[in-house]
Write a protein that holds these residues in place. Structure first.
Motif, PDB file in Angstrom:
ATOM      1  N   SER A  46       3.460 -16.322  -3.213  1.00  0.00           N
ATOM      2  CA  SER A  46       2.795 -16.037  -4.483  1.00  0.00           C
ATOM      3  C   SER A  46       2.154 -17.292  -5.061  1.00  0.00           C
ATOM      4  O   SER A  46       1.100 -17.216  -5.698  1.00  0.00           O
ATOM      5  CB  SER A  46       3.769 -15.407  -5.478  1.00  0.00           C
ATOM      6  N   TRP A  60       0.827 -19.720  -3.247  1.00  0.00           N
ATOM      7  CA  TRP A  60      -0.403 -19.901  -2.491  1.00  0.00           C
ATOM      8  C   TRP A  60      -1.443 -18.860  -2.880  1.00  0.00           C
ATOM      9  O   TRP A  60      -2.646 -19.128  -2.839  1.00  0.00           O
ATOM     10  CB  TRP A  60      -0.140 -19.882  -0.986  1.00  0.00           C
ATOM     11  N   ASP A  61      -0.998 -17.676  -3.271  1.00  0.00           N
ATOM     12  CA  ASP A  61      -1.939 -16.669  -3.771  1.00  0.00           C
ATOM     13  C   ASP A  61      -2.612 -17.159  -5.042  1.00  0.00           C
ATOM     14  O   ASP A  61      -3.820 -16.991  -5.226  1.00  0.00           O
ATOM     15  CB  ASP A  61      -1.231 -15.342  -4.046  1.00  0.00           C
ATOM     16  N   ARG A  92      -5.082 -19.875  -4.134  1.00  0.00           N
ATOM     17  CA  ARG A  92      -6.261 -19.271  -3.512  1.00  0.00           C
ATOM     18  C   ARG A  92      -7.148 -18.610  -4.564  1.00  0.00           C
ATOM     19  O   ARG A  92      -8.364 -18.741  -4.529  1.00  0.00           O
ATOM     20  CB  ARG A  92      -5.833 -18.261  -2.459  1.00  0.00           C
TER      21      ARG A  92
END
Length: 129
Positions: free
Chosen positions: A6, A8-9, A12
């Protein structure tokens, strides 16, 4: 492991958000420069705009590479014009000094447009601020 995914989400999302905002900003800069350019005729401007609509990222990059120096010159010229207009506006609305106001009143007195009493009233008003 789920927390890391989450995180890294989120990274991103922020990255692609930044890319999106930067590309939209660059697109608007290019479009405004197209309309500001006096040397480019209407057909070339229309052609650039068609390519900007259908292939925006590539066209924006090509425009910046091909016409980047001209963009900088036009932008600097526009900023200089805006600065000159602002300076001229400030000069036009600036308050005259008491000496200038008294000198103007003296000219009016000498021309007979005002009386001596009016001159004294204007002089007092100028001196009192």
């Amino acid at each position: 492991m789920e927390l890391l995914a989450s995180l890294w989400d989120i990274v991103r999302i922020f990255f692609w958000g930044f890319v999106f905002v930067a590309s939209i900003w660059a697109l608007f800069v290019v479009i405004s420069d197209l309309f500001r350019d006096k040397q480019l005729n209407g057909w070339w401007k229309a052609l650039w705009l068609v390519f900007l609509v259908f292939v925006p990222v590539v066209t924006t990059l090509i425009y910046i590479i091909a016409r980047g120096s001209g963009m900088a010159e036009r932008s600097a010229k526009e900023m200089e014009g805006a600065k000159n207009a602002t300076d001229e506006y400030f000069r036009s609305v600036a308050v005259a000094s008491p000496a200038e106001e008294i000198a103007r009143a003296k000219v009016l007195l000498d021309d007979g447009a005002i009386s001596a009493d009016d001159f004294e009233a204007l002089k007092q008003r100028a001196l009192n601020g």
